[in-house]
Design an enzyme around this catalytic site. Structure first.
Site, short mmCIF file in Angstrom:
data_model
loop_
_atom_site.label_atom_id
_atom_site.label_comp_id
_atom_site.label_asym_id
_atom_site.label_seq_id
_atom_site.Cartn_x
_atom_site.Cartn_y
_atom_site.Cartn_z
N ALA A 110 -55.16 62.65 -74.90
CA ALA A 110 -55.61 62.94 -73.54
C ALA A 110 -55.00 64.24 -73.01
O ALA A 110 -54.21 64.91 -73.67
CB ALA A 110 -55.26 61.77 -72.62
N HIS A 111 -55.35 64.56 -71.77
CA HIS A 111 -54.94 65.84 -71.17
C HIS A 111 -53.42 65.93 -71.01
O HIS A 111 -52.74 64.98 -70.72
CB HIS A 111 -55.63 66.05 -69.83
N ASN A 112 -52.93 67.14 -71.28
CA ASN A 112 -51.51 67.50 -71.11
C ASN A 112 -50.57 66.75 -72.04
O ASN A 112 -49.35 66.76 -71.84
CB ASN A 112 -51.07 67.31 -69.66
N SER A 131 -50.39 63.23 -70.31
CA SER A 131 -49.05 63.73 -70.02
C SER A 131 -47.94 63.03 -70.80
O SER A 131 -46.78 63.10 -70.42
CB SER A 131 -48.75 63.64 -68.51
#
Length: 337
Positions: free
Chosen positions: A240-242, A260
Site C-alpha cells: 500500500a501507499h507509503n 505507511s
C-alpha cells in the site's frame, strides 16, 4: 546446449564424483530423473529418488553420504540451492533475448531510450521518460509520463507503470503487475460518503527488485513508496501507499502490507500474511504463513499466528487451544465436586 559435469562443477564451484565427461542437456526434477538430465538433492526427504531415478548428474551437499550405490555422477557443493540457481541461469542463456523496436510500439515526446533495448508490439511509453540501456519492454506494457527505468531491467507483457515511477537497474516486473496506482486514501464526508484524497507521491523500486505477476505497489499520498535494493515480491501481493520495505526482504504470494508500514532488511514474509498500517517490522524478522501482524515487531524475531506473536509463545498458545476441550471438561468436573 550440452554441458559436461566438469564444466558445471567449475560453474558452481563444486567437485565431481564419477565421470567428469558425463553430458547433460536439460534440468529435471529429482523425482523425474532421466538420462541427459541434471537435478539436485536439497531436501533429505527426496533422498530415495537418487537411488530410484537415473539422472545423469545430481548436485548434492559436500557431506552427503549415500546409503546405497548411486549410478549418477555427483557434483558436491556447499549449497545445492545456490548451485541450482547458477545452473538454471546458465541453461536459460540458450535463448537469445529480443532486441529492436516493433513498429507497433509508441514512444512519447521527449523520451530518451538507451542502447540495445527491446520494445514489443503495442508497448506504450509516455512523455519525458528515461529508459536505460539493455531494457526489455514486452508487448502491451504501458509506461506513463516521467518514468525512469534503469539499465538491464525487464518489463514483461501487460505491466502498467504509472507516471513518475522510478525503477532501478536489473529489476524484473512480471506480467500484469501494477506499479504506482493510487493509494487507498479517502476521507469521510460526514454524511456517509467519501472524499478522495489525491495521491501525489510516487513509487521507487531500487536496483535488483523483482515484482511478481499481478502484484500491486501503490503510489504514496505524499513522498514515496519504496522497495529498497534486492527486495523480492511474489505474485498477487499488495503493497500500500507509503510503505517502505528494506533491502533484500522477500515476501511470498498474497502478502498484504497496509499503508505507511515500515518493514526492515532481510525479512521473510510467508504466504497470505497481513501487516496492519503504521507499524514497524524490524530487521531479520520471519513472519509465518497466514499471520496477522497487528503491532510493531523488534528485529531478529520469528512470529506467526493471528494475532501474530513470538514463535515460542505462540506454540504454547497452540498447545493450550488444542487441549481446551479437555481442560473445559476437567474444569466442569471440578466445579461439580
Amino acid at each position: 546446449m550440452q554441458y559436461t559435469a566438469k564444466e558445471l562443477a567449475r560453474l558452481v564451484k563444486g567437485t565431481v564424483e564419477g565421470d567428469e565427461n558425463t553430458r547433460v542437456w536439460k534440468p529435471c526434477k529429482i523425482e523425474e530423473g532421466e538420462e541427459g538430465g541434471i537435478t539436485f538433492l536439497g531436501n533429505p526427504k527426496y533422498t530415495h529418488y537418487i537411488y530410484e531415478k537415473q539422472s545423469s548428474i545430481v548436485i548434492v551437499r559436500k557431506d552427503f553420504q549415500p546409503e546405497h550405490p548411486v549410478n549418477s555422477t555427483l557434483i558436491r557443493v556447499d549449497n545445492p540451492y545456490m548451485a541450482v540457481a547458477k545452473l538454471l541461469h546458465a541453461f536459460n542463456q540458450r535463448s537469445k533475448p529480443p532486441k529492436g523496436r516493433s513498429w507497433r510500439s509508441s514512444v512519447g515526446r521527449g523520451t530518451k531510450i538507451g542502447k540495445d533495448c527491446y520494445l514489443g508490439a503495442y508497448a506504450v511509453i509516455g512523455r519525458h521518460c528515461q529508459i536505460g540501456n539493455n531494457v526489455k519492454i514486452y508487448p502491451n506494457a504501458t509506461i506513463g509520463d516521467n518514468v525512469k527505468v534503469g539499465d538491464g531491467s525487464i518489463i514483461y507483457a501487460g505491466v502498467k507503470i504509472y507516471e513518475g515511477v522510478e525503477i532501478g537497474r536489473n529489476c524484473i516486473l512480471h506480467a500484469g503487475c501494477v506499479i504506482g496506482a493510487d493509494g487507498f486514501g479517502f476521507a469521510p464526508t460526514g454524511d456517509g460518503g467519501w472524499d478522495k484524497i489525491d495521491q501525489i507521491g510516487n513509487v521507487i523500486l531500487e536496483d535488483n527488485v523483482e515484482v511478481g505477476a499481478n502484484t500491486c505497489v501503490d503510489r504514496a499520498t505524499m513522498g514515496s513508496t519504496i522497495l529498497h535494493e534486492g527486495v523480492k515480491v511474489d505474485n498477487l501481493c499488495q503493497i500500500a501507499h507509503n510503505v517502505v520495505v528494506g533491502r533484500h526482504t522477500a515476501m511470498a504470494s498474497q502478502v498484504g502490507i497496509a499503508g505507511s508500514c515500515k518493514v526492515g532488511e532481510d525479512c521473510i514474509i510467508a504466504g497470505q500474511a497481513g501487516i496492519v498500517g503504521h507499524i514497524t517490522v524490524g530487521d531479520h524478522v520471519t513472519i509465518g504463513a497466514q499471520s496477522g501482524v497487528t503491532h510493531s515487531v523488534p528485529s531478529n524475531q520469528t512470529i506467526f499466528g493471528s494475532p501474530a506473536m513470538e514463535a515460542s509463545k505462540r506454540r504454547k498458545v497452540e498447545v493450550l487451544v488444542r487441549n481446551i476441550e479437555n481442560l473445559a471438561r476437567r474444569l466442569e468436573i471440578l466445579e461439580k465436586k
